[in-house]
Scaffold this motif. Structure first.
Motif, PDB file in Angstrom:
ATOM      1  N   HIS A   1      25.603  13.938  71.216  1.00 15.75           N
ATOM      2  CA  HIS A   1      25.096  12.502  71.211  1.00 15.75           C
ATOM      3  C   HIS A   1      26.253  11.352  71.281  1.00 15.75           C
ATOM      4  CE1 HIS A   1      22.598   9.085  70.894  1.00 15.75           C
ATOM      5  NE2 HIS A   1      23.102   8.935  69.658  1.00 15.75           N
TER       6      HIS A   1
ATOM      7  N   ASP B   1      13.990  15.620  72.994  1.00 15.24           N
ATOM      8  CA  ASP B   1      15.258  15.519  73.996  1.00 15.24           C
ATOM      9  C   ASP B   1      14.784  16.472  75.137  1.00 15.24           C
ATOM     10  OD1 ASP B   1      17.132  14.149  72.760  1.00 15.24           O
ATOM     11  OD2 ASP B   1      17.426  15.732  71.190  1.00 15.24           O
TER      12      ASP B   1
ATOM     13  N   ARG C   1      18.112  17.873  80.718  1.00 13.21           N
ATOM     14  CA  ARG C   1      18.969  18.484  79.994  1.00 13.21           C
ATOM     15  C   ARG C   1      20.011  19.074  80.850  1.00 13.21           C
ATOM     16  NH1 ARG C   1      19.548  18.406  75.123  1.00 13.21           N
ATOM     17  NH2 ARG C   1      19.753  20.704  74.791  1.00 13.21           N
TER      18      ARG C   1
ATOM     19  N   LYS D   1      22.081  10.598  75.282  1.00 13.48           N
ATOM     20  CA  LYS D   1      21.387  12.145  75.388  1.00 13.48           C
ATOM     21  C   LYS D   1      21.482  12.683  74.011  1.00 13.48           C
ATOM     22  CE  LYS D   1      24.207  15.848  76.248  1.00 13.48           C
ATOM     23  NZ  LYS D   1      24.588  16.972  77.001  1.00 13.48           N
ATOM     24  N   ASN D   2      20.591  13.634  73.545  1.00 12.57           N
ATOM     25  CA  ASN D   2      20.532  14.458  72.293  1.00 12.57           C
ATOM     26  C   ASN D   2      20.004  13.122  71.338  1.00 12.57           C
ATOM     27  OD1 ASN D   2      21.367  16.272  73.909  1.00 12.57           O
ATOM     28  ND2 ASN D   2      22.913  16.935  72.535  1.00 12.57           N
TER      29      ASN D   2
END
Length: 174
Positions: free
Chosen positions: A151, A167, A173, A157-158
């Protein structure tokens, strides 16, 4: 000056506040049937996980009220004062109380609120401990550390620290 002792003090204050917030749930344990405990805990973990995802994602919005403080958390990664910027709300008891109040309010009129309160507290404390260890060392599963530090390397993301349900549900992903 090493900020690790300061960071640990902040983390312990946050953990103490979260523990105090769960006490009403523990005091009302006897009001729940043994079948309702697992239901409440499961729902609280799901609720906490999705809240964490959306709240953390909101922190990355430049218009959010916590953007600057959260940006400082990202900027101080690997810096000498990193430990001071790892905990939620800087460990502020009022911030933690507000977090509990906002999240438990939805459940107060359900019969499973004690389990939800305890489960939310456990989830929050686990997340804070895992987050602290991901940044500053200490044993955690490698997958937790890799997920969270990705992240910092590749935002956005994450957003979940260790249990990436949000997530997986809401982000691509690849």
């Amino acid at each position: 000056m090493d900020s690790l002792p300061i960071g640990k003090k902040i983390k312990h204050e946050m953990m103490a506040t979260a523990t105090w917030c769960t006490i009403p749930g523990f005091l009302c344990l006897s009001k729940l049937s043994s079948a309702m405990w697992p239901v409440g805990l499961l729902l609280s973990f799901l609720h906490a996980n999705l809240f964490e995802f959306f709240f953390h994602r909101y922190y990355h919005n430049p218009k959010s009220w916590r953007f600057q403080a959260h940006a400082e958390h990202h900027v101080t990664q690997f810096a000498p004062n990193e430990a001071e910027h790892v905990t939620l709300f800087g460990g502020s008891p009022l911030g933690i109380l507000g977090l509990f109040a906002a999240n438990i309010a939805l459940w107060l009129f359900t019969p499973i609120w004690p389990a939800v309160l305890v489960g939310f507290g456990i989830y929050l404390m686990l997340t804070e401990e895992i987050h602290f260890r991901a940044h500053l060392g200490g044993w955690i599963p490698d997958s937790f550390r890799k997920h969270h530090l990705a992240h910092h390397e590749f935002p956005p993301k994450n957003f979940n620290v260790w249990l990436p349900l949000g997530d997986w549900l809401f982000l691509d992903r690849k």
